[in-house]
Design a protein around this motif. Structure first.
Motif, PDB file in Angstrom:
ATOM      1  N   LEU A 192     -23.580 -31.223  56.094  1.00 16.91           N
ATOM      2  CA  LEU A 192     -22.787 -30.643  54.998  1.00 16.91           C
ATOM      3  C   LEU A 192     -22.145 -31.703  54.111  1.00 16.91           C
ATOM      4  CD1 LEU A 192     -20.962 -27.623  56.739  1.00 16.91           C
ATOM      5  CD2 LEU A 192     -22.947 -27.570  55.220  1.00 16.91           C
ATOM      6  N   ASP A 193     -22.320 -32.967  54.456  1.00 19.80           N
ATOM      7  CA  ASP A 193     -21.694 -34.028  53.657  1.00 19.80           C
ATOM      8  C   ASP A 193     -22.182 -33.959  52.214  1.00 19.80           C
ATOM      9  OD1 ASP A 193     -20.438 -34.823  55.922  1.00 19.80           O
ATOM     10  OD2 ASP A 193     -21.581 -36.669  56.222  1.00 19.80           O
ATOM     11  N   GLY A 194     -21.241 -33.894  51.291  1.00 19.92           N
ATOM     12  CA  GLY A 194     -21.575 -33.910  49.865  1.00 19.92           C
ATOM     13  C   GLY A 194     -22.131 -32.600  49.332  1.00 19.92           C
ATOM     14  N   VAL A 195     -22.176 -31.568  50.153  1.00 23.88           N
ATOM     15  CA  VAL A 195     -22.719 -30.285  49.711  1.00 23.88           C
ATOM     16  C   VAL A 195     -21.577 -29.396  49.227  1.00 23.88           C
ATOM     17  CG1 VAL A 195     -24.006 -28.212  50.370  1.00 23.88           C
ATOM     18  CG2 VAL A 195     -24.636 -30.439  51.329  1.00 23.88           C
ATOM     19  N   LYS A 196     -21.658 -28.948  47.978  1.00 26.45           N
ATOM     20  CA  LYS A 196     -20.666 -28.034  47.420  1.00 26.45           C
ATOM     21  C   LYS A 196     -21.074 -26.613  47.769  1.00 26.45           C
ATOM     22  CE  LYS A 196     -18.657 -26.517  43.040  1.00 26.45           C
ATOM     23  NZ  LYS A 196     -18.721 -26.629  41.550  1.00 26.45           N
ATOM     24  N   LEU A 197     -20.217 -25.912  48.492  1.00 21.28           N
ATOM     25  CA  LEU A 197     -20.544 -24.563  48.955  1.00 21.28           C
ATOM     26  C   LEU A 197     -20.055 -23.516  47.966  1.00 21.28           C
ATOM     27  CD1 LEU A 197     -19.625 -24.786  52.748  1.00 21.28           C
ATOM     28  CD2 LEU A 197     -21.713 -25.498  51.584  1.00 21.28           C
ATOM     29  N   MET A 198     -20.851 -22.462  47.827  1.00 20.80           N
ATOM     30  CA  MET A 198     -20.496 -21.312  47.001  1.00 20.80           C
ATOM     31  C   MET A 198     -20.633 -20.046  47.848  1.00 20.80           C
ATOM     32  SD  MET A 198     -19.867 -22.768  44.048  1.00 20.80           S
ATOM     33  CE  MET A 198     -19.877 -21.441  42.829  1.00 20.80           C
ATOM     34  N   ALA A 199     -19.946 -19.001  47.429  1.00 15.11           N
ATOM     35  CA  ALA A 199     -20.061 -17.700  48.108  1.00 15.11           C
ATOM     36  C   ALA A 199     -19.641 -16.620  47.140  1.00 15.11           C
ATOM     37  CB  ALA A 199     -19.205 -17.646  49.374  1.00 15.11           C
ATOM     38  N   GLY A 200     -20.095 -15.399  47.403  1.00 15.72           N
ATOM     39  CA  GLY A 200     -19.731 -14.270  46.551  1.00 15.72           C
ATOM     40  C   GLY A 200     -18.408 -13.668  46.994  1.00 15.72           C
ATOM     41  N   ARG A 201     -17.538 -13.417  46.040  1.00 13.47           N
ATOM     42  CA  ARG A 201     -16.238 -12.812  46.336  1.00 13.47           C
ATOM     43  C   ARG A 201     -16.390 -11.330  46.675  1.00 13.47           C
ATOM     44  NH1 ARG A 201     -14.568 -13.754  41.894  1.00 13.47           N
ATOM     45  NH2 ARG A 201     -14.805 -11.716  40.896  1.00 13.47           N
ATOM     46  N   GLY A 202     -17.404 -10.665  46.067  1.00 11.80           N
ATOM     47  CA  GLY A 202     -17.592  -9.223  46.226  1.00 11.80           C
ATOM     48  C   GLY A 202     -17.164  -8.493  44.970  1.00 11.80           C
ATOM     49  N   CYS A 203     -18.067  -7.717  44.389  1.00  8.54           N
ATOM     50  CA  CYS A 203     -17.769  -6.985  43.155  1.00  8.54           C
ATOM     51  C   CYS A 203     -18.621  -5.711  43.115  1.00  8.54           C
ATOM     52  CB  CYS A 203     -18.048  -7.857  41.927  1.00  8.54           C
ATOM     53  SG  CYS A 203     -19.797  -8.319  41.738  1.00  8.54           S
ATOM     54  N   ASP A 204     -18.422  -4.924  42.054  1.00  3.16           N
ATOM     55  CA  ASP A 204     -19.186  -3.676  41.929  1.00  3.16           C
ATOM     56  C   ASP A 204     -20.681  -3.943  41.843  1.00  3.16           C
ATOM     57  OD1 ASP A 204     -16.859  -2.223  42.004  1.00  3.16           O
ATOM     58  OD2 ASP A 204     -16.685  -2.014  39.829  1.00  3.16           O
ATOM     59  N   TYR A 205     -21.072  -5.049  41.186  1.00  2.00           N
ATOM     60  CA  TYR A 205     -22.487  -5.358  40.970  1.00  2.00           C
ATOM     61  C   TYR A 205     -23.221  -5.544  42.292  1.00  2.00           C
ATOM     62  CZ  TYR A 205     -26.574  -7.786  38.998  1.00  2.00           C
ATOM     63  OH  TYR A 205     -27.859  -8.157  38.636  1.00  2.00           O
ATOM     64  N   CYS A 206     -22.542  -6.130  43.296  1.00  5.14           N
ATOM     65  CA  CYS A 206     -23.185  -6.381  44.597  1.00  5.14           C
ATOM     66  C   CYS A 206     -22.668  -5.430  45.674  1.00  5.14           C
ATOM     67  CB  CYS A 206     -22.963  -7.829  45.036  1.00  5.14           C
ATOM     68  SG  CYS A 206     -21.230  -8.304  45.270  1.00  5.14           S
ATOM     69  N   HIS A 207     -22.036  -4.319  45.252  1.00  3.80           N
ATOM     70  CA  HIS A 207     -21.475  -3.339  46.185  1.00  3.80           C
ATOM     71  C   HIS A 207     -20.499  -4.002  47.154  1.00  3.80           C
ATOM     72  CE1 HIS A 207     -24.393  -0.511  44.601  1.00  3.80           C
ATOM     73  NE2 HIS A 207     -25.363  -1.346  44.894  1.00  3.80           N
ATOM     74  N   HIS A 208     -19.800  -5.020  46.625  1.00  2.00           N
ATOM     75  CA  HIS A 208     -18.737  -5.708  47.361  1.00  2.00           C
ATOM     76  C   HIS A 208     -19.236  -6.397  48.632  1.00  2.00           C
ATOM     77  CE1 HIS A 208     -15.733  -4.030  44.646  1.00  2.00           C
ATOM     78  NE2 HIS A 208     -16.438  -2.909  44.719  1.00  2.00           N
ATOM     79  N   THR A 209     -20.485  -6.820  48.614  1.00  4.65           N
ATOM     80  CA  THR A 209     -21.032  -7.576  49.747  1.00  4.65           C
ATOM     81  C   THR A 209     -21.013  -9.076  49.495  1.00  4.65           C
ATOM     82  OG1 THR A 209     -23.304  -7.491  48.905  1.00  4.65           O
ATOM     83  CG2 THR A 209     -22.588  -5.665  50.329  1.00  4.65           C
ATOM     84  N   GLY A 210     -20.937  -9.493  48.219  1.00  7.17           N
ATOM     85  CA  GLY A 210     -21.035 -10.915  47.881  1.00  7.17           C
ATOM     86  C   GLY A 210     -22.458 -11.396  47.723  1.00  7.17           C
ATOM     87  N   TYR A 211     -23.430 -10.505  47.985  1.00  2.71           N
ATOM     88  CA  TYR A 211     -24.841 -10.887  47.902  1.00  2.71           C
ATOM     89  C   TYR A 211     -25.610  -9.852  47.066  1.00  2.71           C
ATOM     90  CZ  TYR A 211     -23.796 -13.828  51.992  1.00  2.71           C
ATOM     91  OH  TYR A 211     -23.265 -14.747  52.864  1.00  2.71           O
ATOM     92  N   ARG A 212     -26.650 -10.316  46.409  1.00  5.97           N
ATOM     93  CA  ARG A 212     -27.561  -9.399  45.713  1.00  5.97           C
ATOM     94  C   ARG A 212     -28.961 -10.018  45.713  1.00  5.97           C
ATOM     95  NH1 ARG A 212     -27.242  -4.885  42.358  1.00  5.97           N
ATOM     96  NH2 ARG A 212     -28.926  -4.722  40.840  1.00  5.97           N
ATOM     97  N   LYS A 213     -29.926  -9.299  46.240  1.00  5.79           N
ATOM     98  CA  LYS A 213     -31.323  -9.722  46.388  1.00  5.79           C
ATOM     99  C   LYS A 213     -31.419 -10.817  47.454  1.00  5.79           C
ATOM    100  CE  LYS A 213     -32.628  -8.386  41.709  1.00  5.79           C
ATOM    101  NZ  LYS A 213     -33.282  -8.809  40.440  1.00  5.79           N
ATOM    102  N   ARG A 214     -32.629 -11.398  47.572  1.00  6.00           N
ATOM    103  CA  ARG A 214     -32.854 -12.415  48.605  1.00  6.00           C
ATOM    104  C   ARG A 214     -33.677 -13.572  48.069  1.00  6.00           C
ATOM    105  NH1 ARG A 214     -34.593  -9.113  53.990  1.00  6.00           N
ATOM    106  NH2 ARG A 214     -35.803  -7.845  52.535  1.00  6.00           N
ATOM    107  N   VAL A 215     -33.646 -14.666  48.819  1.00 10.57           N
ATOM    108  CA  VAL A 215     -34.409 -15.855  48.458  1.00 10.57           C
ATOM    109  C   VAL A 215     -35.103 -16.363  49.723  1.00 10.57           C
ATOM    110  CG1 VAL A 215     -32.446 -17.420  48.849  1.00 10.57           C
ATOM    111  CG2 VAL A 215     -34.295 -18.116  47.307  1.00 10.57           C
ATOM    112  N   GLY A 216     -36.300 -16.915  49.562  1.00  8.23           N
ATOM    113  CA  GLY A 216     -37.051 -17.411  50.710  1.00  8.23           C
ATOM    114  C   GLY A 216     -36.595 -18.796  51.138  1.00  8.23           C
ATOM    115  N   LEU A 217     -36.621 -19.020  52.458  1.00  3.93           N
ATOM    116  CA  LEU A 217     -36.431 -20.348  53.042  1.00  3.93           C
ATOM    117  C   LEU A 217     -37.747 -20.726  53.704  1.00  3.93           C
ATOM    118  CD1 LEU A 217     -32.961 -19.795  54.786  1.00  3.93           C
ATOM    119  CD2 LEU A 217     -33.402 -20.496  52.418  1.00  3.93           C
TER     120      LEU A 217
END
Length: 511
Positions: free
Chosen positions: A415-440
């Motif tokens: 995690l060194d030097g990695v800036k983390l982000m997260a969703g606060r939760g809103c109407d657009y994402c049904h208050h989950t903080g996430y919307r759709k998916r991305v492949g790893l």
């Protein structure tokens, strides 16, 4: 209970045709089996006999299914094909002929307790609207849960389904999936094809794979939703890096060889393969698939459905005689399909297959577990792409986030030097903080040394060590890049990637 059929032909003119009564049986069922409800059925008289016109009133299987669907005694009478089609036009119109098991149309709101038929229609259609991948109906003593899997996570959904009516709902699903409704002690599997009809220009065909398993409180149902017309995700939107995408497409342009995509159920393997096929399909290659079932329709690709008349091994052998350049054969599940894949991959075909393994290197051990020869594996295998699906941070409510102490302890210097982000939760994402998916992703490409290691029987730890020493990027590395780019979160990395792989990458990078 059905009365004895009338052996003589009846005349359609003898009966009243009531549109509401005609629609008591699903349109696709009526058209496929040439049956039609005759007369006006009184909804307040559940024990009144219903007259049903049939092309073949001696068919006990169809008569039993009609009785199950109507839940009333029936009197079958014989009509000719023309009269049945005329009656069906009165009930359903002369529009396109639907061959699904069920047509679901919007229902006006009602204050009354919905019937089992209405509940099933609502559950199946609302799950599609919410873009769920699975429906879970779970019975407990005195309670029942309805949950939908959306973006890989189960969500509790409000339902009018009570413990008193849940068995009627399960029976309705079993009837549609052509299961035995009298069997409550053994697991059963089946399929439903439904048309979600929201108007002339909004008709969608959906396939549902149904699994019913006994439980202490009744029966639990899990339904996988397959929307074959959902549309393919372009390769550029799967989440691969530009370099990995370029290498994958180069591999698929090979004249021969085996390319495997691995990961657990629901990790997007089929989506990745279809996206790559669609991009490769320039009209100069013959691309054939053997599928069970067909999950997406790809324009100008020869897609074949496994069936009882054409089981998987038989279909594969037949397709190899169709002169394909590219063969997509779905899951390699046993020695026979594995041998077919390896032989085809060494005789002038690109073969695409899937496996259920935790990572790319594990595919070699899985093939060995099918008793395939080490030398054959080394000769045929070009590459293994392993993948997971992580939830994407909602772009409307994304904000900086500090790592927790637990995350720091687990990932350490990763995690060194990695800036983390997260969703606060809103109407657009049904208050989950996430919307759709991305492949790893992680892509293991076999070079000459790796081929030699596999052919000599080297175990997975040796293969993994060699790969890491030669710039192999693990799924953890890929996830960390996507975390740094603000696409997903550390929570998602921990949720979808096995713990031992996180530890192995951490120790390898900072031993």
């Amino acid at each position: 209970m059905a009365q004895a059929p009338d052996d003589n032909f009846s005349e359609l003119s003898q009966y009243t045709l009531d549109r509401h009564s005609l629609q008591m049986l699903p349109e696709p069922f009526c058209r496929r089996h040439f049956v039609v409800v005759l007369g006006k059925v009184d909804p307040a008289a559940p024990n009144a006999t219903v007259t049903v016109g049939m092309l073949n009133p001696e068919n006990p299987h169809i008569i039993t299914r009609i009785g199950d669907l109507l839940e009333r005694p029936i009197r079958p009478v014989r009509l000719n094909r023309y009269e049945i089609e005329s009656a069906l036009e009165t009930g359903f119109g002369a529009g396109p002929r639907v061959t699904a098991d069920l047509v679901i149309r919007p229902r006006p709101p009602s204050r009354a307790q919905p019937t089992a038929v209405e509940l099933v229609d609502t559950i199946l259609s609302s799950a599609v609207e919410k873009k769920a991948s699975d429906i879970h109906i779970e019975s407990y003593p005195g309670d029942v849960d309805l949950r939908l899997r959306i973006d890989g996570i189960l969500h509790q959904i409000y339902t009018d389904m009570s413990p008193e009516i849940v068995q009627e709902v399960v029976n309705r699903i079993k009837i549609l999936a052509e299961m035995d409704i009298t069997e409550h002690r053994k697991p059963q599997d089946g399929r439903i094809q439904a048309v979600i009809d929201r108007g002339e220009d909004n008709r969608k065909v959906i396939d549902y794979r149904v699994s019913v398993v006994p439980s202490p409180a009744g029966e639990d149902v899990v339904i996988r939703i397959l929307d074959s017309h959902a549309g393919l995700v372009p390769v550029g939107q799967l989440g691969m890096s530009a370099d990995m995408q370029h290498v994958l497409l180069q591999l698929l342009n090979n004249p021969e060889g085996l390319v495997l995509v691995t990961g657990p159920t629901g990790s997007g393997k089929t989506t990745t393969l279809y996206s790559a096929l669609a991009q490769l399909n320039d009209g100069r290659r013959k691309i054939i698939t053997a599928e069970d079932p067909i999950e997406y329709f790809v324009p100008k690709v020869n897609q074949k459905q496994v069936s009882p008349q054409m089981p998987y091994p038989v279909l594969l052998r037949a397709l190899l005689r169709q002169d394909p350049n590219v063969l997509l054969m779905g899951e390699i599940r046993d020695l026979e399909t594995g041998s077919t894949a390896l032989n085809a991959a060494r005789t002038g075909h690109i073969v695409l297959g899937t496996l259920h393994t935790a990572d790319a290197v594990g595919a070699v051990g899985r093939l060995r577990g099918l008793e395939l020869d080490d030398t054959d594996i080394a000769d045929a295998l070009l590459a293994v792409l392993a993948q997971r699906l992580a939830r994407r941070i909602c772009e409307k409510c994304s904000e900086p986030r500090e790592p927790t102490d637990e995350q720091k302890a687990l990932l350490g210097h990763l995690l060194d030097g990695v800036k983390l982000m997260a969703g606060r939760g809103c109407d657009y994402c049904h208050h989950t903080g996430y919307r759709k998916r991305v492949g790893l992703f992680e892509l293991l490409v076999l070079d000459a040394e790796l081929q030699d290691l596999i052919a000599s029987g080297a175990h997975n730890a040796q293969i993994r060590k060699y790969a890491r020493e030669h710039f192999f990027k693990t799924m953890v590395d890929d996830a960390l890049e996507k975390i740094a780019a603000g696409l997903t979160t550390v929570d998602e990395l921990i949720r979808v990637i096995p713990y031992r792989h996180i530890i192995a990458t951490r120790d390898e990078r900072h031993g």
